[in-house]
Design a protein around this motif. Structure first.
Motif, PDB file in Angstrom:
ATOM      1  N   LEU A 350      32.961  46.450  43.653  1.00  0.00           N
ATOM      2  CA  LEU A 350      32.836  46.216  45.089  1.00  0.00           C
ATOM      3  C   LEU A 350      32.510  44.771  45.435  1.00  0.00           C
ATOM      4  O   LEU A 350      32.929  44.284  46.489  1.00  0.00           O
ATOM      5  CB  LEU A 350      31.759  47.131  45.670  1.00  0.00           C
ATOM      6  N   VAL A 351      31.754  44.083  44.590  1.00  0.00           N
ATOM      7  CA  VAL A 351      31.354  42.716  44.920  1.00  0.00           C
ATOM      8  C   VAL A 351      31.292  41.872  43.646  1.00  0.00           C
ATOM      9  O   VAL A 351      30.206  41.535  43.170  1.00  0.00           O
ATOM     10  CB  VAL A 351      30.024  42.706  45.721  1.00  0.00           C
ATOM     11  N   PRO A 352      32.459  41.532  43.066  1.00  0.00           N
ATOM     12  CA  PRO A 352      32.472  40.681  41.872  1.00  0.00           C
ATOM     13  C   PRO A 352      31.750  39.364  42.145  1.00  0.00           C
ATOM     14  O   PRO A 352      31.908  38.757  43.210  1.00  0.00           O
ATOM     15  CB  PRO A 352      33.968  40.453  41.622  1.00  0.00           C
ATOM     16  N   ALA A 353      30.958  38.919  41.175  1.00  0.00           N
ATOM     17  CA  ALA A 353      30.087  37.766  41.397  1.00  0.00           C
ATOM     18  C   ALA A 353      30.808  36.441  41.268  1.00  0.00           C
ATOM     19  O   ALA A 353      30.349  35.426  41.809  1.00  0.00           O
ATOM     20  CB  ALA A 353      28.910  37.809  40.417  1.00  0.00           C
ATOM     21  N   THR A 354      31.944  36.412  40.563  1.00  0.00           N
ATOM     22  CA  THR A 354      32.631  35.151  40.303  1.00  0.00           C
ATOM     23  C   THR A 354      34.095  35.246  40.714  1.00  0.00           C
ATOM     24  O   THR A 354      34.637  36.337  40.924  1.00  0.00           O
ATOM     25  CB  THR A 354      32.563  34.793  38.808  1.00  0.00           C
ATOM     26  N   ARG A 355      34.741  34.074  40.791  1.00  0.00           N
ATOM     27  CA  ARG A 355      36.156  34.052  41.145  1.00  0.00           C
ATOM     28  C   ARG A 355      36.995  34.753  40.075  1.00  0.00           C
ATOM     29  O   ARG A 355      37.923  35.507  40.391  1.00  0.00           O
ATOM     30  CB  ARG A 355      36.627  32.609  41.323  1.00  0.00           C
ATOM     31  N   SER A 356      36.655  34.533  38.798  1.00  0.00           N
ATOM     32  CA  SER A 356      37.399  35.197  37.727  1.00  0.00           C
ATOM     33  C   SER A 356      37.161  36.705  37.758  1.00  0.00           C
ATOM     34  O   SER A 356      38.076  37.493  37.505  1.00  0.00           O
ATOM     35  CB  SER A 356      36.994  34.618  36.366  1.00  0.00           C
TER      36      SER A 356
END
Length: 370
Positions: A350-356
Protein backbone atom coordinates in the motif's frame (compact mmCIF):
# COMPACT_ATOMS: atom_id res chain seq x y z
CA UNK A 1 -28.84 -14.63 42.16
CA UNK A 2 -29.41 -11.97 39.46
CA UNK A 3 -28.06 -11.67 35.96
CA UNK A 4 -24.28 -11.21 35.77
CA UNK A 5 -23.36 -7.65 34.77
CA UNK A 6 -20.71 -6.56 32.30
CA UNK A 7 -19.39 -3.08 31.58
CA UNK A 8 -18.13 -2.70 28.02
CA UNK A 9 -16.07 0.41 27.29
CA UNK A 10 -16.42 1.52 23.67
CA UNK A 11 -19.36 1.66 21.26
CA UNK A 12 -17.33 1.07 18.10
CA UNK A 13 -17.37 -2.40 16.52
CA UNK A 14 -16.23 -4.84 19.20
CA UNK A 15 -18.25 -3.28 22.04
CA UNK A 16 -21.81 -3.53 20.65
CA UNK A 17 -21.06 -6.93 19.09
CA UNK A 18 -20.06 -8.22 22.52
CA UNK A 19 -23.11 -6.58 24.12
CA UNK A 20 -25.42 -8.29 21.61
CA UNK A 21 -24.07 -11.76 22.35
CA UNK A 22 -23.77 -11.28 26.10
CA UNK A 23 -27.41 -10.21 26.22
CA UNK A 24 -28.38 -13.45 24.55
CA UNK A 25 -26.23 -15.47 26.94
CA UNK A 26 -27.99 -14.17 30.04
CA UNK A 27 -25.77 -11.18 30.91
CA UNK A 28 -26.89 -7.63 31.58
CA UNK A 29 -24.45 -5.51 29.51
CA UNK A 30 -23.76 -1.78 29.83
CA UNK A 31 -21.82 0.06 27.12
CA UNK A 32 -20.08 3.33 28.00
CA UNK A 33 -18.82 5.57 25.17
CA UNK A 34 -16.81 8.76 25.55
CA UNK A 35 -18.39 10.37 22.48
CA UNK A 36 -21.82 11.94 22.91
CA UNK A 37 -23.20 9.93 20.04
CA UNK A 38 -22.27 7.69 17.15
CA UNK A 39 -20.04 9.18 14.48
CA UNK A 40 -21.67 10.17 11.21
CA UNK A 41 -18.61 9.48 9.05
CA UNK A 42 -15.87 6.93 8.76
CA UNK A 43 -13.58 5.14 6.36
CA UNK A 44 -14.83 1.94 4.72
CA UNK A 45 -13.99 -1.30 6.50
CA UNK A 46 -14.57 -4.93 5.61
CA UNK A 47 -16.87 -7.51 7.15
CA UNK A 48 -15.65 -10.79 5.74
CA UNK A 49 -15.11 -14.47 6.42
CA UNK A 50 -16.19 -15.58 9.88
CA UNK A 51 -17.38 -12.03 10.67
CA UNK A 52 -19.90 -12.30 7.83
CA UNK A 53 -21.25 -15.50 9.39
CA UNK A 54 -21.51 -13.70 12.74
CA UNK A 55 -23.42 -10.84 11.12
CA UNK A 56 -25.80 -13.37 9.56
CA UNK A 57 -26.40 -15.00 12.96
CA UNK A 58 -27.11 -11.55 14.43
CA UNK A 59 -29.71 -10.94 11.71
CA UNK A 60 -27.98 -7.79 10.44
CA UNK A 61 -26.38 -9.00 7.20
CA UNK A 62 -29.17 -7.61 4.97
CA UNK A 63 -28.71 -4.16 6.57
CA UNK A 64 -24.95 -4.35 6.05
CA UNK A 65 -25.42 -5.30 2.41
CA UNK A 66 -27.84 -2.42 1.89
CA UNK A 67 -25.29 0.04 3.35
CA UNK A 68 -22.31 -1.47 1.48
CA UNK A 69 -20.05 0.70 -0.66
CA UNK A 70 -20.04 -1.71 -3.64
CA UNK A 71 -16.74 -0.37 -5.01
CA UNK A 72 -15.60 -3.23 -7.24
CA UNK A 73 -11.82 -2.99 -7.12
CA UNK A 74 -8.63 -1.17 -6.21
CA UNK A 75 -6.68 0.57 -8.98
CA UNK A 76 -3.16 1.92 -8.56
CA UNK A 77 -2.38 5.16 -10.38
CA UNK A 78 1.22 5.85 -11.38
CA UNK A 79 2.70 9.40 -11.22
CA UNK A 80 2.22 9.63 -15.00
CA UNK A 81 -1.49 8.90 -14.59
CA UNK A 82 -1.42 5.34 -15.85
CA UNK A 83 -3.86 2.99 -14.12
CA UNK A 84 -2.91 -0.50 -12.97
CA UNK A 85 -5.89 -2.67 -12.16
CA UNK A 86 -8.48 -2.92 -10.87
CA UNK A 87 -7.42 -5.82 -8.67
CA UNK A 88 -9.32 -7.73 -6.02
CA UNK A 89 -6.69 -6.90 -3.39
CA UNK A 90 -8.55 -6.75 -0.09
CA UNK A 91 -11.95 -6.48 -1.78
CA UNK A 92 -15.02 -8.33 -0.43
CA UNK A 93 -16.22 -11.55 -2.03
CA UNK A 94 -19.48 -13.47 -1.90
CA UNK A 95 -21.63 -12.25 0.98
CA UNK A 96 -18.75 -10.23 2.45
CA UNK A 97 -19.26 -6.47 2.46
CA UNK A 98 -17.30 -3.25 2.60
CA UNK A 99 -19.15 -0.62 4.60
CA UNK A 100 -18.40 2.79 6.15
CA UNK A 101 -17.21 2.19 9.69
CA UNK A 102 -19.79 4.55 11.19
CA UNK A 103 -22.62 2.68 9.46
CA UNK A 104 -21.32 -0.63 10.75
CA UNK A 105 -21.09 0.71 14.32
CA UNK A 106 -24.61 2.16 14.10
CA UNK A 107 -26.12 -1.10 12.86
CA UNK A 108 -24.34 -3.08 15.57
CA UNK A 109 -25.54 -0.68 18.28
CA UNK A 110 -29.11 -0.93 17.01
CA UNK A 111 -28.88 -4.72 17.12
CA UNK A 112 -27.63 -4.62 20.72
CA UNK A 113 -30.09 -2.03 22.10
CA UNK A 114 -32.65 -4.55 23.27
CA UNK A 115 -31.30 -5.51 26.69
CA UNK A 116 -28.24 -3.23 26.65
CA UNK A 117 -27.79 0.01 28.58
CA UNK A 118 -25.84 2.70 26.69
CA UNK A 119 -24.05 5.57 28.46
CA UNK A 120 -22.90 8.12 25.89
CA UNK A 121 -20.75 11.13 26.76
CA UNK A 122 -19.02 9.37 29.64
CA UNK A 123 -15.89 7.35 30.36
CA UNK A 124 -14.29 5.22 33.03
CA UNK A 125 -12.18 7.18 35.51
CA UNK A 126 -11.03 4.42 37.86
CA UNK A 127 -11.20 0.65 38.29
CA UNK A 128 -10.85 -1.28 41.54
CA UNK A 129 -11.07 -5.01 41.01
CA UNK A 130 -11.29 -7.84 43.54
CA UNK A 131 -12.02 -11.56 43.31
CA UNK A 132 -15.80 -11.00 43.16
CA UNK A 133 -16.17 -8.00 40.84
CA UNK A 134 -14.98 -4.57 39.74
CA UNK A 135 -15.86 -1.22 41.29
CA UNK A 136 -16.01 1.41 38.54
CA UNK A 137 -15.87 5.19 38.88
CA UNK A 138 -17.08 7.21 35.89
CA UNK A 139 -16.27 10.75 34.85
CA UNK A 140 -19.94 11.71 35.18
CA UNK A 141 -22.20 8.82 36.22
CA UNK A 142 -22.39 7.53 39.79
CA UNK A 143 -19.97 4.71 40.76
CA UNK A 144 -21.19 1.18 40.15
CA UNK A 145 -20.05 -2.39 40.58
CA UNK A 146 -19.88 -4.93 37.76
CA UNK A 147 -19.09 -8.61 37.57
CA UNK A 148 -16.87 -7.98 34.55
CA UNK A 149 -15.25 -5.06 32.69
CA UNK A 150 -14.14 -5.25 29.06
CA UNK A 151 -12.06 -2.56 27.38
CA UNK A 152 -13.13 -2.35 23.73
CA UNK A 153 -12.00 1.26 23.55
CA UNK A 154 -9.41 1.14 20.82
CA UNK A 155 -5.71 1.76 20.37
CA UNK A 156 -5.60 4.44 23.09
CA UNK A 157 -7.61 2.36 25.57
CA UNK A 158 -8.47 3.95 28.90
CA UNK A 159 -9.26 0.56 30.43
CA UNK A 160 -5.85 -0.77 29.40
CA UNK A 161 -4.11 2.22 30.94
CA UNK A 162 -6.03 1.88 34.23
CA UNK A 163 -5.76 -1.89 34.64
CA UNK A 164 -2.56 -2.88 32.82
CA UNK A 165 -0.26 0.15 32.69
CA UNK A 166 0.73 3.17 30.58
CA UNK A 167 0.19 3.12 26.82
CA UNK A 168 3.85 3.31 25.84
CA UNK A 169 4.46 -0.01 27.62
CA UNK A 170 2.29 -1.92 25.15
CA UNK A 171 1.84 0.27 22.05
CA UNK A 172 4.65 0.35 19.48
CA UNK A 173 4.35 2.95 16.69
CA UNK A 174 5.52 1.50 13.37
CA UNK A 175 6.57 4.65 11.57
CA UNK A 176 3.37 4.97 9.57
CA UNK A 177 0.56 7.49 9.94
CA UNK A 178 -2.98 7.39 8.65
CA UNK A 179 -5.43 10.23 8.07
CA UNK A 180 -8.88 10.26 6.47
CA UNK A 181 -11.44 12.90 5.61
CA UNK A 182 -14.68 13.26 3.70
CA UNK A 183 -14.53 15.28 0.47
CA UNK A 184 -18.20 16.21 0.62
CA UNK A 185 -18.89 15.45 -3.04
CA UNK A 186 -19.01 12.48 -5.43
CA UNK A 187 -15.82 10.92 -6.76
CA UNK A 188 -14.86 11.58 -10.37
CA UNK A 189 -14.83 7.79 -10.84
CA UNK A 190 -17.76 6.46 -8.78
CA UNK A 191 -16.97 2.81 -9.43
CA UNK A 192 -13.30 2.49 -8.49
CA UNK A 193 -11.05 2.93 -5.48
CA UNK A 194 -8.01 4.85 -6.74
CA UNK A 195 -4.65 4.79 -4.97
CA UNK A 196 -2.01 7.34 -5.93
CA UNK A 197 1.55 6.81 -4.67
CA UNK A 198 4.83 8.56 -4.23
CA UNK A 199 7.75 7.02 -2.30
CA UNK A 200 6.61 6.68 1.29
CA UNK A 201 3.13 8.11 0.57
CA UNK A 202 -0.23 6.81 -0.56
CA UNK A 203 -3.33 8.87 -1.31
CA UNK A 204 -6.55 6.96 -1.81
CA UNK A 205 -9.83 8.27 -3.21
CA UNK A 206 -12.75 6.04 -2.28
CA UNK A 207 -16.18 6.71 -3.83
CA UNK A 208 -17.91 5.30 -0.69
CA UNK A 209 -21.65 5.77 -1.47
CA UNK A 210 -21.77 9.00 -3.43
CA UNK A 211 -19.67 11.12 -1.05
CA UNK A 212 -16.01 10.45 -1.71
CA UNK A 213 -13.43 10.05 1.01
CA UNK A 214 -9.68 10.61 0.94
CA UNK A 215 -7.21 8.43 2.81
CA UNK A 216 -3.56 9.26 3.51
CA UNK A 217 -1.01 6.67 4.68
CA UNK A 218 2.55 7.89 4.96
CA UNK A 219 5.91 7.17 6.55
CA UNK A 220 7.00 9.46 9.39
CA UNK A 221 8.95 9.45 12.65
CA UNK A 222 8.83 6.06 14.35
CA UNK A 223 8.52 7.69 17.76
CA UNK A 224 6.11 10.63 17.42
CA UNK A 225 6.01 13.31 20.07
CA UNK A 226 3.00 14.02 22.20
CA UNK A 227 2.14 16.98 19.98
CA UNK A 228 0.95 14.68 17.18
CA UNK A 229 -2.39 14.40 19.01
CA UNK A 230 -3.06 18.11 18.55
CA UNK A 231 -5.43 18.65 15.57
CA UNK A 232 -3.38 21.54 14.20
CA UNK A 233 -0.17 19.50 14.41
CA UNK A 234 -1.90 16.59 12.69
CA UNK A 235 -2.85 18.75 9.73
CA UNK A 236 0.68 20.11 9.53
CA UNK A 237 2.12 16.59 9.46
CA UNK A 238 -0.15 15.60 6.58
CA UNK A 239 0.59 18.76 4.63
CA UNK A 240 4.34 18.56 5.22
CA UNK A 241 4.33 15.06 3.74
CA UNK A 242 2.00 15.58 0.79
CA UNK A 243 2.65 19.11 -0.45
CA UNK A 244 6.14 18.07 -1.56
CA UNK A 245 4.53 16.68 -4.70
CA UNK A 246 1.91 17.71 -7.23
CA UNK A 247 -1.01 15.30 -7.08
CA UNK A 248 -3.11 15.10 -10.26
CA UNK A 249 -6.20 14.09 -8.32
CA UNK A 250 -9.49 15.57 -9.62
CA UNK A 251 -11.13 15.35 -6.19
CA UNK A 252 -8.30 17.31 -4.53
CA UNK A 253 -7.59 20.39 -6.65
CA UNK A 254 -6.68 22.23 -3.44
CA UNK A 255 -5.11 19.63 -1.18
CA UNK A 256 -3.93 22.19 1.36
CA UNK A 257 -7.31 23.87 1.64
CA UNK A 258 -9.14 20.56 1.88
CA UNK A 259 -6.93 19.28 4.71
CA UNK A 260 -6.88 22.58 6.61
CA UNK A 261 -10.64 22.96 6.36
CA UNK A 262 -11.64 19.37 7.15
CA UNK A 263 -13.96 19.19 10.13
CA UNK A 264 -13.90 15.39 10.32
CA UNK A 265 -10.18 14.68 9.92
CA UNK A 266 -9.24 11.36 11.51
CA UNK A 267 -5.56 10.99 12.31
CA UNK A 268 -3.48 8.42 14.16
CA UNK A 269 -0.29 6.42 14.10
CA UNK A 270 -0.27 2.90 12.73
CA UNK A 271 0.83 1.00 15.82
CA UNK A 272 1.18 -2.51 17.10
CA UNK A 273 -0.28 -3.48 20.47
CA UNK A 274 1.37 -6.35 22.32
CA UNK A 275 0.50 -7.51 25.83
CA UNK A 276 1.62 -10.66 27.64
CA UNK A 277 -2.01 -11.25 28.66
CA UNK A 278 -5.35 -9.76 27.60
CA UNK A 279 -6.99 -10.10 30.99
CA UNK A 280 -6.22 -9.35 34.60
CA UNK A 281 -8.73 -10.93 36.94
CA UNK A 282 -12.17 -9.74 35.87
CA UNK A 283 -10.89 -7.00 33.52
CA UNK A 284 -10.25 -7.90 29.87
CA UNK A 285 -9.32 -6.24 26.59
CA UNK A 286 -10.92 -6.72 23.20
CA UNK A 287 -10.27 -5.50 19.65
CA UNK A 288 -7.59 -2.89 19.05
CA UNK A 289 -7.17 -2.39 22.80
CA UNK A 290 -5.71 -5.91 22.96
CA UNK A 291 -4.07 -6.23 19.56
CA UNK A 292 -4.10 -4.27 16.35
CA UNK A 293 -2.39 -3.52 13.04
CA UNK A 294 -4.51 -3.85 10.00
CA UNK A 295 -3.82 -2.09 6.72
CA UNK A 296 -6.34 -4.11 4.71
CA UNK A 297 -9.50 -3.00 6.50
CA UNK A 298 -10.06 -6.28 8.37
CA UNK A 299 -9.68 -4.85 11.87
CA UNK A 300 -13.46 -4.60 12.16
CA UNK A 301 -13.90 -8.23 11.17
CA UNK A 302 -11.33 -9.22 13.78
CA UNK A 303 -13.20 -7.15 16.39
CA UNK A 304 -16.49 -8.90 15.64
CA UNK A 305 -14.86 -12.34 15.71
CA UNK A 306 -13.09 -11.58 18.99
CA UNK A 307 -16.32 -10.31 20.56
CA UNK A 308 -18.25 -13.44 19.59
CA UNK A 309 -15.40 -15.62 20.84
CA UNK A 310 -15.34 -13.80 24.19
CA UNK A 311 -19.11 -14.04 24.63
CA UNK A 312 -19.08 -17.76 23.83
CA UNK A 313 -16.31 -18.40 26.36
CA UNK A 314 -18.24 -16.53 29.06
CA UNK A 315 -21.41 -18.46 28.25
CA UNK A 316 -19.59 -21.77 28.71
CA UNK A 317 -18.69 -21.01 32.34
CA UNK A 318 -20.80 -18.04 33.52
CA UNK A 319 -19.78 -18.67 37.13
CA UNK A 320 -16.04 -18.44 36.40
CA UNK A 321 -15.36 -15.35 34.26
CA UNK A 322 -11.62 -15.42 34.99
CA UNK A 323 -11.24 -18.86 33.40
CA UNK A 324 -13.51 -17.78 30.52
CA UNK A 325 -11.33 -14.77 29.77
CA UNK A 326 -8.24 -16.95 29.57
CA UNK A 327 -10.06 -19.34 27.25
CA UNK A 328 -11.13 -16.48 24.98
CA UNK A 329 -7.54 -15.29 24.72
CA UNK A 330 -6.19 -18.76 23.95
CA UNK A 331 -8.68 -19.09 21.09
CA UNK A 332 -8.46 -15.62 19.57
CA UNK A 333 -4.79 -14.74 20.03
CA UNK A 334 -3.65 -17.16 17.32
CA UNK A 335 -5.87 -15.52 14.73
CA UNK A 336 -4.87 -12.04 15.87
CA UNK A 337 -1.16 -12.87 15.71
CA UNK A 338 -1.48 -13.99 12.10
CA UNK A 339 -2.94 -10.60 11.17
CA UNK A 340 -0.17 -8.73 12.98
CA UNK A 341 2.46 -10.70 11.07
CA UNK A 342 0.94 -9.47 7.80
CA UNK A 343 1.77 -5.84 8.57
CA UNK A 344 4.99 -5.68 6.53
CA UNK A 345 3.30 -7.16 3.47
CA UNK A 346 0.46 -4.66 3.77
CA UNK A 347 2.81 -1.71 4.16
CA UNK A 348 4.92 -2.86 1.21
CA UNK A 349 1.89 -3.11 -1.06
CA UNK A 350 0.00 0.00 0.00
CA UNK A 351 2.80 2.47 0.73
CA UNK A 352 6.22 1.41 -0.63
CA UNK A 353 8.92 3.43 1.12
CA UNK A 354 11.25 3.92 -1.86
CA UNK A 355 11.05 4.63 -5.57
CA UNK A 356 12.43 1.17 -6.37
CA UNK A 357 9.92 -0.39 -3.99
CA UNK A 358 7.12 1.48 -5.73
CA UNK A 359 8.31 0.25 -9.13
CA UNK A 360 8.43 -3.31 -7.84
CA UNK A 361 4.94 -3.02 -6.33
CA UNK A 362 3.53 -1.76 -9.62
CA UNK A 363 5.13 -4.67 -11.49
CA UNK A 364 3.56 -7.11 -9.03
CA UNK A 365 0.21 -5.32 -9.29
CA UNK A 366 0.13 -5.92 -13.03
CA UNK A 367 0.22 -9.65 -12.31
CA UNK A 368 -2.54 -9.65 -9.70
CA UNK A 369 -5.96 -11.13 -10.62
CA UNK A 370 -8.29 -8.56 -12.12
Amino acid sequence: MGQPTALICGAGIAGPTLAFWLGRHGFRPTVVERARGLRSSGSPVDVHGKATAIARQMGILPRLQKAATRAPGLTFVTPSGRRIGPSRLGRPRGDDVEIPRADLASILCDAARDGTEFLFGDSVADLQADDAGVDVSFEHAAPRRFDLVVGADGLHSTVRALAFGPEDTFVRPLGLYIATLSLGRPAADPGTVLMYNRPGLSLTIHPVRGTAGAGFIFHGPRHPGAEYRDPRAQRELVLAAYTRYDWAVPELPDLRGQVEGAEDLYFDTVSQVRLPAWSKGRVALLGDAASCVSLFGDGSSMAMIGAATLAAALAETPGDPVAALRRYEARHRRLSASRQRGYRLGAGLLVPATRSGLTTRNLIARLLPR
